[in-house]
Each structure stands twice: as C-alpha cells, then as structure tokens.
Design a protein around this motif. Structure first.
Motif, short mmCIF file in Angstrom:
data_model
loop_
_atom_site.label_atom_id
_atom_site.label_comp_id
_atom_site.label_asym_id
_atom_site.label_seq_id
_atom_site.Cartn_x
_atom_site.Cartn_y
_atom_site.Cartn_z
N LEU A 1 -13.08 -18.68 7.26
CA LEU A 1 -14.04 -19.53 6.57
C LEU A 1 -14.39 -18.89 5.24
O LEU A 1 -14.61 -17.69 5.16
CB LEU A 1 -15.30 -19.70 7.41
N PRO A 2 -14.41 -19.67 4.16
CA PRO A 2 -14.67 -19.07 2.85
C PRO A 2 -16.08 -18.52 2.71
O PRO A 2 -16.30 -17.57 1.99
CB PRO A 2 -14.44 -20.23 1.87
N GLU A 3 -17.01 -19.10 3.41
CA GLU A 3 -18.40 -18.66 3.32
C GLU A 3 -19.04 -18.78 4.69
O GLU A 3 -18.61 -19.55 5.54
CB GLU A 3 -19.17 -19.54 2.33
N LEU A 4 -20.08 -18.02 4.86
CA LEU A 4 -20.84 -18.15 6.09
C LEU A 4 -21.63 -19.44 6.07
O LEU A 4 -21.96 -19.97 5.01
CB LEU A 4 -21.80 -16.97 6.25
N VAL A 5 -21.93 -19.94 7.22
CA VAL A 5 -22.66 -21.20 7.32
C VAL A 5 -24.03 -21.07 6.67
O VAL A 5 -24.50 -21.97 5.98
CB VAL A 5 -22.79 -21.63 8.80
N THR A 6 -24.67 -19.93 6.83
CA THR A 6 -26.00 -19.75 6.24
C THR A 6 -25.93 -19.77 4.72
O THR A 6 -26.85 -20.26 4.06
CB THR A 6 -26.65 -18.45 6.71
N GLU A 7 -24.86 -19.24 4.16
CA GLU A 7 -24.70 -19.27 2.71
C GLU A 7 -24.53 -20.70 2.21
O GLU A 7 -25.09 -21.08 1.18
CB GLU A 7 -23.51 -18.42 2.28
N VAL A 8 -23.79 -21.49 2.95
CA VAL A 8 -23.61 -22.89 2.58
C VAL A 8 -24.94 -23.63 2.67
O VAL A 8 -25.28 -24.41 1.78
CB VAL A 8 -22.55 -23.55 3.50
N GLU A 9 -25.70 -23.36 3.73
CA GLU A 9 -27.00 -24.01 3.86
C GLU A 9 -27.93 -23.59 2.73
O GLU A 9 -28.70 -24.40 2.21
CB GLU A 9 -27.62 -23.67 5.21
N LEU A 10 -27.89 -22.31 2.34
CA LEU A 10 -28.72 -21.83 1.24
C LEU A 10 -28.33 -22.52 -0.07
O LEU A 10 -29.20 -22.94 -0.84
CB LEU A 10 -28.59 -20.32 1.10
N GLN A 11 -27.05 -22.67 -0.31
CA GLN A 11 -26.60 -23.37 -1.52
C GLN A 11 -27.04 -24.82 -1.51
O GLN A 11 -27.47 -25.36 -2.54
CB GLN A 11 -25.08 -23.28 -1.64
N GLN A 12 -26.97 -25.47 -0.35
CA GLN A 12 -27.41 -26.86 -0.26
C GLN A 12 -28.90 -26.97 -0.51
O GLN A 12 -29.35 -27.90 -1.19
CB GLN A 12 -27.05 -27.43 1.11
N ALA A 13 -29.68 -26.03 0.02
CA ALA A 13 -31.13 -26.06 -0.20
C ALA A 13 -31.46 -25.83 -1.67
O ALA A 13 -32.33 -26.50 -2.24
CB ALA A 13 -31.80 -25.02 0.68
N ARG A 14 -30.75 -24.89 -2.30
CA ARG A 14 -30.98 -24.63 -3.72
C ARG A 14 -30.62 -25.85 -4.57
O ARG A 14 -31.31 -26.19 -5.53
CB ARG A 14 -30.17 -23.42 -4.18
N ARG A 15 -29.52 -26.49 -4.23
CA ARG A 15 -29.08 -27.67 -4.97
C ARG A 15 -30.11 -28.80 -4.81
O ARG A 15 -30.47 -29.47 -5.78
CB ARG A 15 -27.71 -28.12 -4.48
N ALA A 16 -30.60 -29.00 -3.59
CA ALA A 16 -31.60 -30.04 -3.35
C ALA A 16 -32.89 -29.73 -4.09
O ALA A 16 -33.52 -30.63 -4.66
CB ALA A 16 -31.86 -30.18 -1.86
N LEU A 17 -33.28 -28.45 -4.13
CA LEU A 17 -34.49 -28.07 -4.84
C LEU A 17 -34.32 -28.28 -6.34
O LEU A 17 -35.22 -28.78 -7.01
CB LEU A 17 -34.83 -26.61 -4.55
N ALA A 18 -33.15 -27.94 -6.87
CA ALA A 18 -32.89 -28.14 -8.29
C ALA A 18 -32.91 -29.63 -8.64
O ALA A 18 -33.45 -30.02 -9.68
CB ALA A 18 -31.56 -27.52 -8.68
N GLU A 19 -32.34 -30.47 -7.78
CA GLU A 19 -32.36 -31.91 -8.02
C GLU A 19 -33.79 -32.45 -7.97
O GLU A 19 -34.17 -33.30 -8.76
CB GLU A 19 -31.50 -32.63 -6.98
N CYS A 20 -34.58 -31.91 -7.06
CA CYS A 20 -35.97 -32.35 -6.94
C CYS A 20 -36.78 -31.93 -8.15
O CYS A 20 -37.60 -32.69 -8.65
CB CYS A 20 -36.58 -31.77 -5.67
N GLN A 21 -36.54 -30.72 -8.64
CA GLN A 21 -37.31 -30.20 -9.76
C GLN A 21 -36.80 -30.71 -11.11
O GLN A 21 -37.50 -30.57 -12.11
CB GLN A 21 -37.29 -28.68 -9.76
N SER A 22 -35.64 -31.29 -11.16
CA SER A 22 -35.07 -31.71 -12.44
C SER A 22 -35.89 -32.80 -13.11
O SER A 22 -35.95 -32.89 -14.32
CB SER A 22 -33.62 -32.17 -12.26
#
Length: 91
Positions: free
Chosen positions: A52-73
C-alpha cells in the motif's frame, strides 16, 4: 390447569418449530458454503501483493485536511480565540 396446552396438542406445534429450525439451519449452511467457495471478485488489474502506498491513517488525515481547506476557502481566516486569550501581548 386451563390455558396450558396438553401434551398431545403441543406435539404438532413442536414438530413444526423443529422443522422450521432444521430448515433454517440447512439454508444457513447452504448459504455459508456457497459464499465460502465463491472466489473474491477483484478487478483484473488489482495486484494483491503490492504494498500500500500509504497507511490508511495518512489517507484519512489527508482527506480531513482537504475537507478543512475546502471549508475554510470560503471564509476569511481569523485568529483562534483560544490562542488570542492565552498568548500574552508585549507592548
């Protein structure tokens, strides 16, 4: 002793319930065997042995950061009230 079925009246009911139990067990066993012998349906290009290229937790963290950035934009960035209160101001 009114209200309680006699032994002769309960026998057909017990046989019916036993038949339902046996039919349920038979159907459950048949379904389990069917599912057990079905092979997994992977896409042809899916590589089961690949790392697996990344751990599942890393993917979840990236998704949370992306959602937060979209919310704050759409909102102006304001300082956090907690940091405003706890950080002492120097004159």
């Amino acid at each position: 002793m009114t209200g309680q079925p006699t032994a002769s009246a309960a026998a057909p009911r017990n046989r019916f319930l036993l038949g339902l139990l046996l039919a349920t067990l038979l159907l459950s066993t048949a379904l389990n065997l069917y599912l057990l012998f079905q092979g997994p349906q992977y896409a042809p290009e899916y590589d089961l042995d690949a790392q697996l290229p990344e751990l599942v937790t890393e993917v979840e963290l990236q998704q949370a950061r992306r959602a937060l950035a979209e919310c704050q934009s759409g909102h102006p960035v304001t300082p956090d009230t907690l940091t405003t209160v706890t950080v002492p101001r120097h004159p």
